[in-house]
Write a protein that holds these residues in place. Structure first.
Motif, PDB file in Angstrom:
ATOM      1  N   ALA A   1       8.045  10.659   3.325  1.00 27.93           N
ATOM      2  CA  ALA A   1       7.838  12.086   3.117  1.00 27.93           C
ATOM      3  C   ALA A   1       8.633  12.895   4.116  1.00 27.93           C
ATOM      4  O   ALA A   1       8.842  12.477   5.264  1.00 27.93           O
ATOM      5  CB  ALA A   1       6.365  12.421   3.228  1.00 27.93           C
TER       6      ALA A   1
ATOM      7  N   HIS B   1      11.198   3.031  -1.346  1.00 32.20           N
ATOM      8  CA  HIS B   1      10.322   4.128  -0.958  1.00 32.20           C
ATOM      9  C   HIS B   1      11.036   5.001   0.063  1.00 32.20           C
ATOM     10  O   HIS B   1      11.497   4.511   1.093  1.00 32.20           O
ATOM     11  CB  HIS B   1       9.024   3.585  -0.340  1.00 32.20           C
ATOM     12  CG  HIS B   1       8.114   2.965  -1.362  1.00 32.20           C
ATOM     13  ND1 HIS B   1       7.246   3.700  -2.127  1.00 32.20           N
ATOM     14  CD2 HIS B   1       7.956   1.669  -1.741  1.00 32.20           C
ATOM     15  CE1 HIS B   1       6.585   2.888  -2.938  1.00 32.20           C
ATOM     16  NE2 HIS B   1       7.003   1.646  -2.722  1.00 32.20           N
TER      17      HIS B   1
ATOM     18  N   THR C   1       0.855  -1.186   0.000  1.00 32.69           N
ATOM     19  CA  THR C   1       0.000   0.000   0.000  1.00 32.69           C
ATOM     20  C   THR C   1       0.886   1.228   0.000  1.00 32.69           C
ATOM     21  O   THR C   1       1.697   1.408   0.913  1.00 32.69           O
ATOM     22  CB  THR C   1      -0.905   0.018   1.241  1.00 32.69           C
ATOM     23  OG1 THR C   1      -1.717  -1.154   1.232  1.00 32.69           O
ATOM     24  CG2 THR C   1      -1.791   1.261   1.230  1.00 32.69           C
ATOM     25  N   PRO C   2       0.817   2.077  -1.024  1.00 32.34           N
ATOM     26  CA  PRO C   2       1.700   3.250  -1.069  1.00 32.34           C
ATOM     27  C   PRO C   2       1.381   4.212   0.075  1.00 32.34           C
ATOM     28  O   PRO C   2       0.232   4.397   0.444  1.00 32.34           O
ATOM     29  CB  PRO C   2       1.376   3.877  -2.431  1.00 32.34           C
ATOM     30  CG  PRO C   2      -0.004   3.403  -2.755  1.00 32.34           C
ATOM     31  CD  PRO C   2      -0.120   2.029  -2.167  1.00 32.34           C
ATOM     32  N   THR C   3       2.434   4.791   0.632  1.00 36.92           N
ATOM     33  CA  THR C   3       2.290   5.736   1.735  1.00 36.92           C
ATOM     34  C   THR C   3       2.256   7.148   1.190  1.00 36.92           C
ATOM     35  O   THR C   3       3.048   7.505   0.308  1.00 36.92           O
ATOM     36  CB  THR C   3       3.460   5.592   2.725  1.00 36.92           C
ATOM     37  OG1 THR C   3       3.481   4.225   3.198  1.00 36.92           O
ATOM     38  CG2 THR C   3       3.295   6.541   3.910  1.00 36.92           C
ATOM     39  N   LYS C   4       1.357   7.955   1.720  1.00 38.50           N
ATOM     40  CA  LYS C   4       1.204   9.331   1.258  1.00 38.50           C
ATOM     41  C   LYS C   4       2.508  10.088   1.437  1.00 38.50           C
ATOM     42  O   LYS C   4       3.116  10.055   2.501  1.00 38.50           O
ATOM     43  CB  LYS C   4       0.090  10.010   2.049  1.00 38.50           C
ATOM     44  CG  LYS C   4      -0.132  11.472   1.656  1.00 38.50           C
ATOM     45  CD  LYS C   4      -1.264  12.070   2.477  1.00 38.50           C
ATOM     46  CE  LYS C   4      -1.488  13.530   2.100  1.00 38.50           C
ATOM     47  NZ  LYS C   4      -2.581  14.134   2.905  1.00 38.50           N
ATOM     48  N   GLY C   5       2.952  10.751   0.366  1.00 34.67           N
ATOM     49  CA  GLY C   5       4.145  11.579   0.433  1.00 34.67           C
ATOM     50  C   GLY C   5       5.432  10.846   0.158  1.00 34.67           C
ATOM     51  O   GLY C   5       6.492  11.475   0.044  1.00 34.67           O
ATOM     52  N   ASN C   6       5.392   9.474   0.074  1.00 30.13           N
ATOM     53  CA  ASN C   6       6.625   8.730  -0.200  1.00 30.13           C
ATOM     54  C   ASN C   6       7.120   9.013  -1.618  1.00 30.13           C
ATOM     55  O   ASN C   6       6.347   9.306  -2.528  1.00 30.13           O
ATOM     56  CB  ASN C   6       6.397   7.235  -0.036  1.00 30.13           C
ATOM     57  CG  ASN C   6       6.385   6.833   1.430  1.00 30.13           C
ATOM     58  OD1 ASN C   6       6.384   7.703   2.306  1.00 30.13           O
ATOM     59  ND2 ASN C   6       6.343   5.536   1.707  1.00 30.13           N
TER      60      ASN C   6
END
Length: 883
Positions: A253, A250, A234-239
Motif C-alpha cells: 500500500a 503483491h 495472508t493478504p496484507t491490508k492495502g496491497n
C-alpha cells in the motif's frame, strides 16, 4: 307490313302459338322451329343442341342447388379436388366433411391409415401389428422398457437388453429426474466426484481427472504452470495484485493520499505517487449534457440548455461523487448581497483545458436531493463532454457596499406624452375581461372593431371617468386616438381610432374602434393612452353663386334652377311622372313622362292569353307549334316528308308520296291481298326466334334458351343429362346417376384413395392416413355435481371438474337413443370423485371388479371409456376404482 315477333319457351313440350295476319297461312318447313299450315309452332325433339343452350360458367354442371322446385342453374366446381355432394339442403361441389355423423360410416381399415377397430379396450394402451394389415391393443406396464425380437410380439421388460446397454456410449441432456447410477467421469462430461464440502472449488489434476480444492484462509494461488492451485499466504491490508508479465506480485500500500500511477521505468510498470501541485482541487461531479431543470442524479450536474453560453439554470446534486453532502458549501457561494452573488467554475479532470464558468445571479432553490441555481454565462473554453469527470470550484462575491451619497439633480426631461394607464391583455374576444384587463373582439388587425376595457386599472382604482372621455368629442367618426404598447416589448403595439359612442356594461366599457396600425401579438402588461380629438367647429357663413330656398327642401323633392344664370335653386316639389319633362321624338309627341306612357300604351296590341302562350314557345328548324291545352303550346318535329304529305292535293298524291302505288293498283296475292307471302318478301325475324330477310327458316340463336325458359326440374338436387343407354330425351339426374355416368374413380375427383362408390363410408377409404383434423374429438366440460349423458356426447370427451363428488348417469335408450357402438370418453379433472351409474330400472352397466363393478374414476386426471354394446347395455373400461 309489320310481322309479329314470335315468342317461345325453351321446353320442347310447350307449343308456340303464331298469330296470323288477315287470314294468311304461313308454313315454315325447315329450321329448329316448325310452324305447320295452322297457327301452332313447336320445337321438334332433339332440335335443342348443346350450342342452343345458354353458355354455362367454367367447370360447372347444370342443375338446381336449392332445396325447391324451380329453374336450373350453373353449379360450379370452384377448386381442384372437389366433388358434387349435398351439404345440408344445398347441392354443390366441395370437400367431404368426414366429421359429420352422416359423412363416414364403418371403421377405417389399417390399410387405409385407420386402426380397423372402433375401440381399443381401454386407456394407456399401445397399438401394434398383430398380423398383416391388422392392429391390436397392447397394455402398458409401469417402469418397464418395450423390447422385441424380429417377428415377435413386443414385450415389457425392466431390464435393458445387453446388446442395447453395451451400445450406449454417451449421455444426452437430462432435463428432469435424479441420476441414480455411478458417478460420471470427466471423460463423459462429469466430475468423477460424488461429494463436496462448502467452499470447495474443482481443479484439474490431470488431463482426465478433477479434484476438490478445499477452502482455506489465504489467497488462491498457483506455484507454476501445470500445478494444482491452492490457498496460502495472508493478504496484507492495502496491497494491490500487479502482473509483472509472467506472474502476479503483491504491491504494498502507498502512503496517505497517494495514487497509483503508470511508470514504465518501474519493474511492475506502476508506482504509488502523490498528486502534483498543479492538480485540480474542488468538489468532484459528473457533467451531463442533458438540457433540463430536473434532478440530475447522485453526484451529477447539468444545465438547462445544450449551448453552455445560453444556460440560465444549473441543476446540481446535493451530494458529490464521493458521497459527501455539500449543499451548505455550494449555498455559501450563492448568498452574497451583490448582483453577482458568486461564481461556479467547472474543469474537466482529465482535460482541464475544457471548462466553463458561470456567475450566480439568483437564489439557490433546494429540492429533494438536488438544487437549482440561477446562473449567467461568464466564459468557457473547449467542450465538456457528457459524463465527463469534473471538479467544481466555488467563489463567493463580496457583499454589496453601503449606499453612497446622493448625486446632484439631473436636468429636467422633456414633457412626456399624455397620461396612460396600465392594463393586462386578455386573450378572450367577448364579455368582461376582468379587473385590470382589456380584450379585443378579434385577432389584432383590421378585424378588431371593439375593445372591452375594465373600469378598474391594473394598479387599482376606478377609472370610469377617464373612459367616459373617450367619446366626449363632438367630432363625428373620430373621437380620438387609442394607443396600446406592450411594456416588456415596445415593438408590440396597436393604434386605433375611437369612431362612436362607448357602451357601459357596468364593470367594463366597450369602445367602438377602427384599426389604424399595429404589430403583435400583445401579451402581458400593456399601457393604454387616449388622445382626444377636439370638438367640431361652428359652421361658417360661406359665399358662392348657389342660393337655396328660404325653407328647407323636402325629402324626395326636385331641386330646380330658379334663374337662367345658374346661381339660384328652388324647391321643385314632389317627384311624379307628370312633373318629369320629356322631350318629344319619333311618333311620341308628349312633353312629360306620364303623357308619353299613355301614348305608348294606346298604340300596343291588347294583351291576349293565346298570343302570350305562343310567344313563350322556343322554336327551331323543322318544327311546328301545336296546342297542348287551353292557351298552352309546345313544338314537335315537322320534316320535309311530313310537309309534303300535309301539302298533297289529294289522297292519290299522299299514296304516291308514301310509295304505295303498286299495292294500291294491282290487288294481287303478291301485294298481300290474297295467296301466300313469297319467301323473298319475308322480313327478318328478331327476338328468341330469328331469320334472315327473304327466308322462311326460323332459327333459335345460340345462347338464347335461358335457364328460366327451360322446364322446371321436379325436385331439388337434380341436374340434366341422360342415364338411359340409348340416345333420347334429356332426363333429370341425381348425384348417384352422375357417379354411374361419369364412372369416376377416387383419383378422378381428387379424393385420393376414397372409393367413389360411397364417399360417406370410412371403409371405402382404401389407403393413406386419416389426418389429425379428421380425428379430433369435441370436449364437453362439466363443472356441476350431477350430469346425464345427451346424444351430442357421442364420440366426445366429457370432463368433470368439481371439488365435491360428481354423479354421472347413463340414460335409458328410450330417453336418449345412442346408436349401438357409441363411445364416450371420460376424464376426472377436478378433486371431487366421479361415479358412473346407470339409470334405475333398465340400463345394464358392465365394468371390472366385484358387482356392481368399479364405477369410480380412480383419481384426479384418471380416464375411462363408456361403450354401448346393446340397446340398454354399456361397457365401462379404463382407470377405475370401487370408490
Amino acid at each position: 307490313m309489320t310481322v309479329p315477333t314470335l315468342k317461345m319457351r325453351a321446353i320442347p313440350q310447350y307449343p308456340v302459338r303464331v298469330v296470323g295476319i288477315g287470314g294468311i297461312t304461313t308454313s315454315y318447313a325447315n329450321g329448329v322451329l316448325t310452324i305447320s299450315s295452322g297457327t301452332t309452332a313447336s320445337v321438334p325433339d332433339n332440335s335443342i343442341t348443346n350450342a342452343l343452350l345458354r353458355d354455362s360458367i367454367a367447370n360447372s354442371v347444370i342443375g338446381r342447388a336449392a332445396n325447391s322446385t324451380g329453374d336450373p342453374g350453373d353449379i360450379q366446381a370452384a377448386n381442384d379436388h372437389q366433388v358434387l355432394r349435398r351439404s345440408g339442403t344445398v347441392l354443390g361441389f366441395g370437400a367431404i366433411d368426414i366429421s359429420q355423423s352422416a359423412a363416414v360410416t364403418g371403421t377405417l381399415p389399417a390399410t387405409s391409415g385407420g386402426t380397423g377397430t372402433a375401440t381399443l379396450g381401454g386407456t394407456t394402451q399401445l397399438l401394434y401389428t398383430s398380423a398383416t394389415n391388422t392392429l391390436a391393443a397392447f397394455p402398458t406396464t409401469a417402469n418397464a422398457f418395450l423390447t422385441s425380437t424380429a417377428g415377435s410380439v413386443p414385450q415389457w421388460s425392466t431390464t435393458l437388453p445387453a446388446a442395447i446397454a453395451s451400445g450406449i456410449t454417451q449421455v444426452g441432456t437430462i432435463t428432469s429426474g435424479t441420476w441414480n447410477g455411478s458417478v460420471i467421469t470427466p471423460a463423459f462430461g462429469g466430475t468423477g466426484l460424488s461429494s463436496y464440502a462448502a467452499g470447495d472449488i474443482i481443479a484439474a489434476t490431470g488431463a482426465t481427472t478433477l479434484a476438490r480444492v478445499a477452502s482455506a484462509a489465504g489467497v488462491l494461488q498457483s506455484t507454476g504452470a501445470g500445478a494444482t492451485p491452492s490457498y496460502g499466504g495472508t493478504p496484507t491490508k492495502g496491497n494491490v495484485l500487479v502482473g509483472n508479465g509472467t506472474s502476479w506480485t503483491h504491491l504494498g500500500a502507498g502512503a496517505l493520499d497517494q495514487v497509483l500511477t503508470a511508470d514504465p521505468s518501474q519493474t511492475l510498470g506502476v508506482k504509488w505517487d502523490s498528486l502534483g501541485a498543479e492538480a485540480l482541487s474542488g468538489l468532484p461531479y459528473i457533467w451531463l449534457t442533458t438540457s433540463a431543470v430536473a434532478d440530475p442524479g447522485l453526484g451529477k450536474v447539468n444545465i438547462n440548455n445544450a449551448a453552455v453560453a445560453s444556460a440560465t439554470v444549473l441543476s446540481i446534486s446535493q451530494t458529490d461523487t464521493l458521497g459527501r453532502a455539500v449543499t451548505g458549501l455550494i449555498r455559501s457561494a450563492c448568498q452574497s448581497l451583490s448582483g453577482v452573488r458568486g461564481q461556479l467554475w467547472f474543469f474537466d479532470l482529465a482535460a482541464p483545458q475544457n471548462w466553463v464558468a458561470y456567475d450566480v445571479t439568483g437564489a439557490m432553490t433546494d429540492h429533494a436531493g438536488w438544487s437549482e441555481i440561477v446562473i449567467l454565462h461568464r466564459d468557457h473554453g473547449g467542450t465538456l463532454a457528457n459524463n465527463a469527470e469534473v471538479v467544481l470550484q466555488l467563489m463567493r462575491t463580496g457583499d454589496k457596499g453601503d449606499t453612497g451619497t446622493a448625486g446632484a439633480p439631473g436636468a429636467t426631461g422633456a414633457i412626456g406624452p399624455s397620461a396612460s394607464l396600465e392594463y393586462t391583455f386578455d386573450t378572450g374576444t367577448s364579455g368582461d375581461p376582468g379587473a385590470g384587463e382589456f380584450l379585443f373582439n378579434a385577432a389584432l388587425g383590421a378585424g378588431v372593431t371593439s375593445i372591452n376595457i375594465s373600469e378598474t386599472a391594473a394598479g387599482g382604482g376606478n377609472v370610469a371617468a377617464w373612459l367616459d372621455e373617450f367619446d366626449s368629442s363632438t367630432t363625428t367618426g373620430d373621437k380620438g386616438s387609442l394607443t396600446i404598447i406592450q411594456k416588456s416589448d415596445v415593438s408590440k403595439f396597436a393604434v386605433f381610432k375611437v369612431n362612436s359612442t362607448l357602451t357601459d356594461a357596468g364593470t367594463y366599457q366597450t369602445v367602438p374602434v377602427t384599426f389604424q396600425a399595429g404589430a403583435g401579438p400583445l401579451t402581458g402588461l400593456c399601457t393604454i393612452r387616449f388622445d382626444r380629438t377636439g370638438n367640431a367647429g361652428a359652421s361658417g357663413a360661406g359665399t358662392g353663386d348657389v342660393i337655396g330656398p328660404v325653407t328647407a327642401t323636402a325629402l324626395s323633392n326636385f331641386v330646380l334652377w330658379d334663374s337662367l344664370d345658374g346661381t339660384v335653386v328652388k324647391d321643385g316639389g314632389p317627384v311624379t311622372a307628370a312633373t318629369i319633362t320629356f322631350v318629344a321624338g319619333g311618333t311620341i309627341t308628349a312633353t312629360n313622362v306620364q303623357a308619353a306612357i299613355v301614348e305608348v300604351n294606346n298604340e300596343k296590341q291588347p294583351l291576349d292569353a293565346t298570343l302570350t302562350g305562343i310567344a313563350a314557345v322556343t322554336t327551331a328548324a323543322d318544327q311546328v307549334i301545336y296546342a297542348t291545352g287551353a292557351d298552352a303550346f309546345a313544338v314537335t318535329g315537322f320534316t320535309s316528308t311530313g310537309r309534303s304529305i300535309a301539302g298533297a292535293a289529294d289522297s292519290a298524291a299522299v299514296i304516291s308520296t308514301l310509295g304505295l302505288a303498286a299495292i294500291a293498283s294491282t290487288g294481287s296475292a303478291a301485294d298481300l291481298s290474297a295467296g301466300t307471302v313469297p319467301a323473298a318478301r319475308m322480313p327478318a325475324h328478331t327476338g328468341d326466334v330469328t331469320s334472315t330477310v327473304g327466308t322462311v327458316a326460323l332459327t333459335i340463336p345460340n345462347d338464347t334458351v335461358t335457364y328460366a325458359k327451360m322446364q322446371n326440374v321436379s325436385a331439388t338436387s337434380r341436374f340434366l343429362g341422360r342415364i338411359t343407354a340409348s340416345a333420347g330425351d334429356v332426363e333429370e339426374l341425381t348425384a348417384a346417376n352422375a357417379r354411374t355416368i361419369l364412372a369416376l374413380t377416387s383419383t378422378d375427383v381428387g379424393l385420393g384413395n376414397v372409393v367413389n362408390v360411397d364417399t360417406t363410408n370410412a371403409a371405402n377409404i382404401t389407403s393413406g392416413i386419416l389426418p389429425d383434423a379428421r380425428r379430433d374429438v369435441g370436449i364437453n366440460a362439466q363443472t356441476g355435481t350431477t350430469y346425464t349423458f345427451v346424444l351430442t356426447d357421442r364420440h366426445k370427451l366429457c370432463t368433470f371438474s368439481n371439488a365435491s363428488p360428481v354423479t354421472v348417469t347413463v340414460p335409458l335408450n328410450s330417453s336418449v337413443a345412442f346408436p349401438v357402438g357409441t363411445k364416450i370418453d371420460l376424464a376426472r379433472v377436478g378433486a371431487g370423485t366421479v361415479q358412473i351409474q346407470p339409470v334405475g330400472g333398465g340400463v345394464t352397466l358392465n365394468s371390472q371388479g366385484t358387482a356392481p363393478g368399479n364405477r369410480f374414476l380412480a383419481a384426479q386426471y384418471a380416464g375411462a371409456s363408456l361403450i354401448k354394446t346393446a340397446t340398454d347395455t354399456w361397457l365401462l373400461v379404463g382407470n377405475l376404482s370401487a370408490t
